[in-house]
Design a protein around this motif. Structure first.
Motif, PDB file in Angstrom:
ATOM      1  N   GLU A 117      36.488  50.691  43.974  1.00 17.13           N
ATOM      2  CA  GLU A 117      36.566  50.687  45.567  1.00 17.13           C
ATOM      3  C   GLU A 117      35.571  51.265  46.259  1.00 17.13           C
ATOM      4  N   ARG A 118      34.906  52.458  45.553  1.00 12.87           N
ATOM      5  CA  ARG A 118      33.512  52.762  46.394  1.00 12.87           C
ATOM      6  C   ARG A 118      32.572  51.597  46.262  1.00 12.87           C
ATOM      7  N   MET A 119      32.490  50.963  45.422  1.00 13.03           N
ATOM      8  CA  MET A 119      31.648  49.926  45.249  1.00 13.03           C
ATOM      9  C   MET A 119      31.714  48.961  46.210  1.00 13.03           C
ATOM     10  N   ALA A 120      33.004  48.588  46.529  1.00 10.67           N
ATOM     11  CA  ALA A 120      33.260  47.818  47.685  1.00 10.67           C
ATOM     12  C   ALA A 120      32.829  48.325  48.927  1.00 10.67           C
ATOM     13  N   ASP A 121      33.097  49.557  49.169  1.00  7.32           N
ATOM     14  CA  ASP A 121      32.545  50.220  50.371  1.00  7.32           C
ATOM     15  C   ASP A 121      31.103  50.156  50.665  1.00  7.32           C
ATOM     16  N   VAL A 122      30.282  50.452  49.717  1.00  7.42           N
ATOM     17  CA  VAL A 122      28.817  50.478  49.470  1.00  7.42           C
ATOM     18  C   VAL A 122      28.326  48.857  49.852  1.00  7.42           C
TER      19      VAL A 122
ATOM     20  N   ARG B 276      32.438  37.843  40.429  1.00 10.27           N
ATOM     21  CA  ARG B 276      33.513  38.342  39.587  1.00 10.27           C
ATOM     22  C   ARG B 276      32.950  39.553  38.722  1.00 10.27           C
ATOM     23  N   MET B 277      33.529  40.744  38.469  1.00 14.76           N
ATOM     24  CA  MET B 277      32.673  41.721  37.575  1.00 14.76           C
ATOM     25  C   MET B 277      33.789  42.011  36.514  1.00 14.76           C
ATOM     26  N   GLU B 278      33.491  41.702  35.161  1.00 15.85           N
ATOM     27  CA  GLU B 278      34.222  42.276  34.199  1.00 15.85           C
ATOM     28  C   GLU B 278      33.684  43.487  33.744  1.00 15.85           C
TER      29      GLU B 278
ATOM     30  N   ASP C 195      33.357  40.040  47.249  1.00 17.06           N
ATOM     31  CA  ASP C 195      33.059  39.205  48.573  1.00 17.06           C
ATOM     32  C   ASP C 195      31.537  39.356  48.974  1.00 17.06           C
ATOM     33  N   ALA C 196      30.608  39.245  47.907  1.00 17.23           N
ATOM     34  CA  ALA C 196      29.386  39.507  47.923  1.00 17.23           C
ATOM     35  C   ALA C 196      28.631  38.711  46.640  1.00 17.23           C
ATOM     36  N   ALA C 197      27.305  38.231  47.052  1.00 16.62           N
ATOM     37  CA  ALA C 197      26.739  37.402  46.005  1.00 16.62           C
ATOM     38  C   ALA C 197      26.437  38.528  44.775  1.00 16.62           C
ATOM     39  N   ILE C 198      25.948  37.753  43.815  1.00 15.86           N
ATOM     40  CA  ILE C 198      25.598  38.250  42.727  1.00 15.86           C
ATOM     41  C   ILE C 198      24.680  39.387  42.606  1.00 15.86           C
ATOM     42  N   GLU C 199      23.509  38.650  43.181  1.00 18.29           N
ATOM     43  CA  GLU C 199      22.286  39.690  43.281  1.00 18.29           C
ATOM     44  C   GLU C 199      22.894  41.050  44.198  1.00 18.29           C
ATOM     45  N   ARG C 200      23.637  40.635  45.084  1.00 19.80           N
ATOM     46  CA  ARG C 200      24.150  42.059  45.881  1.00 19.80           C
ATOM     47  C   ARG C 200      24.704  43.028  45.081  1.00 19.80           C
ATOM     48  N   VAL C 201      25.684  42.434  44.316  1.00 20.42           N
ATOM     49  CA  VAL C 201      26.541  43.463  43.440  1.00 20.42           C
ATOM     50  C   VAL C 201      25.713  43.905  42.139  1.00 20.42           C
ATOM     51  N   TRP C 202      24.638  43.312  41.992  1.00 25.47           N
ATOM     52  CA  TRP C 202      23.819  43.998  40.915  1.00 25.47           C
ATOM     53  C   TRP C 202      23.109  45.079  41.447  1.00 25.47           C
ATOM     54  N   GLN C 203      22.659  45.234  42.726  1.00 19.15           N
ATOM     55  CA  GLN C 203      22.111  46.234  43.103  1.00 19.15           C
ATOM     56  C   GLN C 203      22.826  47.409  43.212  1.00 19.15           C
ATOM     57  N   LEU C 204      24.101  47.440  43.024  1.00 16.26           N
ATOM     58  CA  LEU C 204      25.113  48.622  42.728  1.00 16.26           C
ATOM     59  C   LEU C 204      24.792  49.330  41.769  1.00 16.26           C
TER      60      LEU C 204
ATOM     61  N   MET D 153      37.116  43.322  48.208  1.00 21.51           N
ATOM     62  CA  MET D 153      37.266  43.545  46.803  1.00 21.51           C
ATOM     63  C   MET D 153      39.040  43.172  46.270  1.00 21.51           C
ATOM     64  N   SER D 154      39.166  42.867  45.158  1.00 20.06           N
ATOM     65  CA  SER D 154      40.353  42.675  44.725  1.00 20.06           C
ATOM     66  C   SER D 154      40.315  42.833  43.027  1.00 20.06           C
ATOM     67  N   ILE D 155      41.282  43.675  42.760  1.00 20.63           N
ATOM     68  CA  ILE D 155      41.284  43.698  41.058  1.00 20.63           C
ATOM     69  C   ILE D 155      42.178  42.612  40.577  1.00 20.63           C
ATOM     70  N   VAL D 156      41.265  41.982  39.781  1.00 17.97           N
ATOM     71  CA  VAL D 156      42.107  40.651  39.262  1.00 17.97           C
ATOM     72  C   VAL D 156      42.954  41.073  37.924  1.00 17.97           C
ATOM     73  N   SER D 157      42.406  41.862  37.268  1.00 20.10           N
ATOM     74  CA  SER D 157      43.297  42.533  35.973  1.00 20.10           C
ATOM     75  C   SER D 157      42.809  43.560  35.264  1.00 20.10           C
ATOM     76  N   VAL D 158      43.766  44.250  34.705  1.00 17.97           N
ATOM     77  CA  VAL D 158      43.568  45.536  33.933  1.00 17.97           C
ATOM     78  C   VAL D 158      44.199  45.617  32.661  1.00 17.97           C
ATOM     79  N   GLU D 159      43.690  45.522  31.555  1.00 19.09           N
ATOM     80  CA  GLU D 159      43.912  45.440  30.329  1.00 19.09           C
ATOM     81  C   GLU D 159      43.622  46.728  29.504  1.00 19.09           C
ATOM     82  N   LYS D 160      44.564  47.359  29.014  1.00 17.55           N
ATOM     83  CA  LYS D 160      44.637  48.425  28.097  1.00 17.55           C
ATOM     84  C   LYS D 160      44.866  48.152  26.582  1.00 17.55           C
TER      85      LYS D 160
END
Lengths: 175, 113
Positions: free
Chosen positions: B101-106, A123-125, A22-31, A1-8
């Motif tokens: 970060e916890r998401m990446a762990d999961v 990528r997740m925004e 580093d995971a496919a979109i379907e996998r990230v969606w499950q989170l 996982m990497s943080i690409v940008s933070v804007e406030k």
């Protein structure tokens, strides 16, 4: 996982966070879509979360309980505003009273998650916006408070008219 | 929940302080001037104690500070609301950095279905 940008944006009280996994979109969606996975990351280690209800459809409700080190329970909820698996999820996140009903006194946060494929990864925004219905106009004027005495006068106008909906409209069409 | 408990309480106090027209009026006067509590009390059809209570609520919300000068207590705007907006957002950012970060762990620990 990497943080690409933070804007406030301190004036609007909004935050945009872009991360890549580093995971496919379907996998990230499950989170988000699997309550058992959601509760593994939602609460901080000191306040583990239990997801109680999880109805991830537009108009649906997600409720959760955070348990603190002293055993104290904090209840929260999402009101799901939009869902397009596996690409986008919008919800309003707020606190609840002990009986689980939303606590209107507390501020809420609007959250928008957008997922896109990025090579083999995702990528997740995430966009966050503080809002609290009738109070939000006041909040917007916070920043101007110290330098503009007339802001207080305007607050009276806002409080006597319902400016909340208009604010929401202008924000979501301009951003 | 996205907002840390401390920040949420701060916002709650602020909203509560601003939700009353007398308190907004007091705040307006304090922006223009540094009135004493007793001078403020003269301007409203309520008791000194009631006005003092309003000032105390504004003070708790971080909007005004009181300063004793001789026998008087002067009330002035605190000028820290921008700082508070900053802290609220900084806390939100810290919360969500922890979450991703916890998401990446999961993602690593839980095999995908």
């Amino acid at each position: 996982m990497s943080i690409v940008s933070v804007e406030k944006d301190y004036d609007r009280l909004s935050l945009t966070l872009i991360v890549e996994f580093d995971a496919a979109i379907e996998r990230v969606w499950q989170l988000w879509a699997d309550p058992r996975q959601l509760e593994r990351w939602w609460g901080p280690p000191t306040h583990p979360a239990t997801v109680v209800t999880h109805d991830l459809v537009p108009g649906g409700v997600v409720t959760y309980v955070l348990i603190g080190p002293d055993g104290a329970k904090s209840r929260g909820w999402w009101h799901v505003t939009s869902v397009e698996p596996p690409r986008s999820l919008g919800f309003i996140d707020g606190w609840a009273n002990e009986d689980g009903t939303p606590n209107p006194e507390m501020p809420t946060t609007r959250v928008q998650a957008q997922l896109t494929e990025r090579g083999p990864g995702t990528r997740m925004e995430l966009r966050f916006l503080f809002e609290s219905r009738e109070h939000m106009e006041q909040l917007e004027r916070w920043g101007a408070f110290d330098v503009l005495p007339q802001a207080v006068d305007q607050m009276d106008d806002v409080l006597t008219t319902d400016g909340g909906e208009e604010w929401e409209k202008s924000t979501y069409t301009s951003s | 929940m996205v907002v840390g408990e401390i920040a949420a309480e701060e916002i709650d106090l602020l909203f509560h302080a601003l939700s009353d027209s007398t308190r907004r009026d007091i705040l307006r006067r304090c922006i223009q001037d540094e009135p004493s509590v007793s001078r403020l009390a003269d301007g409203y059809p309520m008791s000194f104690a009631a006005v003092q209570k309003h000032v105390a609520l504004l003070e708790r919300a971080g909007l005004v500070t009181k300063e004793r000068r001789g026998r008087e207590q002067l009330v002035r705007t605190a000028g820290d609301s921008v700082g508070r907006a900053r802290r609220v957002l900084d806390e939100l950012e810290a919360d969500w950095r922890g979450r991703v970060e916890r998401m990446a762990d999961v993602l690593v620990e839980v095999p995908g279905a």
